[in-house]
Design a protein around this motif. Structure first.
Motif, PDB file in Angstrom:
ATOM      1  N   TYR A  47       0.828  -1.207   0.000  1.00  0.00           N
ATOM      2  CA  TYR A  47       0.000   0.000   0.000  1.00  0.00           C
ATOM      3  C   TYR A  47       0.863   1.258   0.000  1.00  0.00           C
ATOM      4  CZ  TYR A  47      -3.090   3.633   1.813  1.00  0.00           C
ATOM      5  OH  TYR A  47      -3.779   4.807   2.004  1.00  0.00           O
ATOM      6  N   ASP A  52      -0.119   7.846  -6.034  1.00  0.00           N
ATOM      7  CA  ASP A  52      -0.679   8.449  -7.245  1.00  0.00           C
ATOM      8  C   ASP A  52       0.387   9.285  -7.943  1.00  0.00           C
ATOM      9  OD1 ASP A  52      -0.513  10.947  -5.992  1.00  0.00           O
ATOM     10  OD2 ASP A  52      -2.662  11.098  -5.625  1.00  0.00           O
ATOM     11  N   GLN A  56       0.962  10.861  -3.567  1.00  0.00           N
ATOM     12  CA  GLN A  56       0.044  10.729  -2.433  1.00  0.00           C
ATOM     13  C   GLN A  56      -0.444   9.285  -2.295  1.00  0.00           C
ATOM     14  OE1 GLN A  56      -0.705  13.390  -0.345  1.00  0.00           O
ATOM     15  NE2 GLN A  56       0.896  14.350  -1.574  1.00  0.00           N
ATOM     16  N   HIS A  58      -3.100   6.325  -1.750  1.00  0.00           N
ATOM     17  CA  HIS A  58      -4.468   6.098  -2.190  1.00  0.00           C
ATOM     18  C   HIS A  58      -5.384   6.019  -0.965  1.00  0.00           C
ATOM     19  CE1 HIS A  58      -3.883   5.257  -6.520  1.00  0.00           C
ATOM     20  NE2 HIS A  58      -2.643   5.015  -6.117  1.00  0.00           N
ATOM     21  N   ASP A  59      -6.666   5.953  -1.218  1.00  0.00           N
ATOM     22  CA  ASP A  59      -7.652   5.801  -0.163  1.00  0.00           C
ATOM     23  C   ASP A  59      -7.301   4.562   0.669  1.00  0.00           C
ATOM     24  OD1 ASP A  59     -10.323   4.651   0.946  1.00  0.00           O
ATOM     25  OD2 ASP A  59     -10.820   6.702   0.344  1.00  0.00           O
ATOM     26  N   PRO A  60      -7.480   4.611   1.986  1.00  0.00           N
ATOM     27  CA  PRO A  60      -7.157   3.455   2.836  1.00  0.00           C
ATOM     28  C   PRO A  60      -7.927   2.184   2.489  1.00  0.00           C
ATOM     29  CG  PRO A  60      -7.446   5.412   4.184  1.00  0.00           C
ATOM     30  CD  PRO A  60      -7.850   5.785   2.787  1.00  0.00           C
ATOM     31  N   CYS A  61      -9.038   2.298   1.763  1.00  0.00           N
ATOM     32  CA  CYS A  61      -9.761   1.079   1.383  1.00  0.00           C
ATOM     33  C   CYS A  61      -8.912   0.207   0.462  1.00  0.00           C
ATOM     34  CB  CYS A  61     -11.111   1.408   0.749  1.00  0.00           C
ATOM     35  SG  CYS A  61     -11.014   2.203  -0.856  1.00  0.00           S
ATOM     36  N   VAL A  62      -7.917   0.808  -0.201  1.00  0.00           N
ATOM     37  CA  VAL A  62      -6.985   0.019  -1.017  1.00  0.00           C
ATOM     38  C   VAL A  62      -6.176  -0.905  -0.108  1.00  0.00           C
ATOM     39  CG1 VAL A  62      -4.985   0.137  -2.556  1.00  0.00           C
ATOM     40  CG2 VAL A  62      -6.889   1.743  -2.859  1.00  0.00           C
ATOM     41  N   TRP A  82     -14.206  -4.553   2.996  1.00  0.00           N
ATOM     42  CA  TRP A  82     -14.584  -3.706   4.128  1.00  0.00           C
ATOM     43  C   TRP A  82     -14.593  -4.454   5.454  1.00  0.00           C
ATOM     44  CZ3 TRP A  82     -17.797  -4.476  -0.114  1.00  0.00           C
ATOM     45  CH2 TRP A  82     -18.868  -5.328   0.075  1.00  0.00           C
ATOM     46  N   THR A  85     -11.560  -3.140   7.435  1.00  0.00           N
ATOM     47  CA  THR A  85     -11.421  -1.732   7.799  1.00  0.00           C
ATOM     48  C   THR A  85     -11.098  -1.556   9.279  1.00  0.00           C
ATOM     49  OG1 THR A  85     -12.907  -1.102   6.007  1.00  0.00           O
ATOM     50  CG2 THR A  85     -12.567   0.517   7.769  1.00  0.00           C
ATOM     51  N   LYS A  89      -7.632  -0.048  10.925  1.00  0.00           N
ATOM     52  CA  LYS A  89      -7.629   1.122  11.804  1.00  0.00           C
ATOM     53  C   LYS A  89      -6.907   0.813  13.110  1.00  0.00           C
ATOM     54  CE  LYS A  89     -11.764   3.366  10.004  1.00  0.00           C
ATOM     55  NZ  LYS A  89     -13.142   3.769  10.296  1.00  0.00           N
TER      56      LYS A  89
END
Length: 96
Positions: A47, A52, A56, A58-62, A82, A85, A89
């Motif tokens: 991750y 990008d 930066q 990517h969204d943490p869902c990656v 999900w 998630t 965290k």
């Protein structure tokens, strides 16, 4: 598109649950071209290597998706990304 129901059925990246064409392309770009590579990858390192065009994250869902794919390839059940998630965290909070 039919997804693998167990790791032994994953012959290409897009066979892995939660991995579509775009995510598979990202994994290939990072030097992880096969399901066997996903089995041995570190989801957090992968991750952090995926950035990008401006560098930066990517969204943490990656990251959740990488965690789901890694667990699946190591014998875990099919689970939606999900489901990871909360675990992500907690792990990131501990790492600070």
């Amino acid at each position: 598109m039919t997804k693998a129901s167990c790791a032994a059925e994953a012959f290409k990246l897009t066979d892995i649950p939660n991995i579509g064409k775009a995510m598979a392309a990202d994994l290939v770009q990072l030097g992880l071209p096969t399901p066997a590579h996903v089995k041995t990858m570190d989801p957090f390192e992968t991750y952090h290597r995926l950035r990008d065009g401006q560098g930066q994250l990517h969204d943490p869902c990656v990251l959740d998706t990488f965690m789901a794919a890694h667990e699946f390839m190591n014998g875990g059940p099919v689970r939606p990304w999900w489901d990871f998630t909360e675990q992500r965290k907690k792990l990131l909070t501990r790492a600070r």
